[in-house]
Design an enzyme around this catalytic site. Sequence first.
Site, PDB file in Angstrom:
ATOM      1  N   ILE A   1       5.482  52.371  29.421  1.00 48.16           N
ATOM      2  CA  ILE A   1       6.821  52.014  28.982  1.00 48.16           C
ATOM      3  C   ILE A   1       7.709  53.252  28.949  1.00 48.16           C
ATOM      4  CG2 ILE A   1       6.164  52.230  26.528  1.00 48.16           C
ATOM      5  CD1 ILE A   1       8.094  49.869  25.952  1.00 48.16           C
ATOM      6  N   CYS A   2       8.977  53.052  29.273  1.00 46.10           N
ATOM      7  CA  CYS A   2      10.009  54.083  29.184  1.00 46.10           C
ATOM      8  C   CYS A   2       9.614  55.330  29.994  1.00 46.10           C
ATOM      9  CB  CYS A   2      10.277  54.408  27.715  1.00 46.10           C
ATOM     10  SG  CYS A   2      11.795  55.346  27.410  1.00 46.10           S
ATOM     11  N   GLY A   3       9.578  56.486  29.372  1.00 49.61           N
ATOM     12  CA  GLY A   3       9.313  57.724  30.087  1.00 49.61           C
ATOM     13  C   GLY A   3       7.978  57.760  30.795  1.00 49.61           C
TER      14      GLY A   3
END
Length: 212
Positions: A107-109
Site C-alpha cells: 500500500i502507498c509508498g
Amino acid sequence: MVTVYVYILDTLADWELGYVTSKLHSGRFFKKGAPQLSLKTVGNAKDPIHTMGGLTVVPDCLIDDVAVCETSVLLLPGANTWNDPKQGAIIEKASELLSAGATVGAICGATAALAGFGLLDGRPHTSNGPGFLEMVVPGYKGQGYYIDQPSVSDHNLITAGSTGSLLWAKQIIAHLGVFEWNTLESWYAYFSTGKPEYFYALMQTLPSGDEA
C-alpha cells in the site's frame, strides 16, 4: 497454518495497516473452519522502529526468517523511508514470495518500492493516483497495467493507494477466505458508509458475542 508477515520500517504509516491486521490477528469474524493465522512483524534488523504515529515496534523476526511458500502472506505498509537502500532486501523477498504463489499486499509508498524492482510492470496494480509511479520510479513500465482504483487485487498481489486501506483489507481478507461472504460484505459496507443498517446486518452474520 498461514503466517502473515508485516514488514515494519521507520515512519511506517500506522493507519494503513489497522483494518487488516486487527481483523486477521483477532480472528473475531472468522468463519467456522477458517485456516489458523499467525501474525508476525518483520524487520531488516532486530532494532525497534518508530512509526509515523509515534509508536515503537520491535520486530518478531528478520527477513531471512520469512518462509517462502504458498501459505505465507507479506504485507508492506506505506512509509517515508522506502528509498533507503536497505529496504531492497524485503522487496527481493517479495519477488520470491510472488513467484512461489504466496500473497503480497503493498500500500502507498510500498507500491513504489515494488515498481522500482519491476514487479508491477506486467501485472494489474494501483498506487497513489495516475502519474505517481512515473514521478517517483525512474524506469517504471507498468502504465498499461495501472488501474485507477483505491485497491486492486490480481491473484496473489494486492496493491492499494494511500486512501485504499479499507478496500485493501477487504481484498486481502477475501483472498485468504477467512470470513463468510456476507460477513465481509456487511463489514465493508458498514465501515465504508457508517450506515447503521449494515452494522445490524453484520451482527446477524456473526456468532453470539462478536462485535465490530
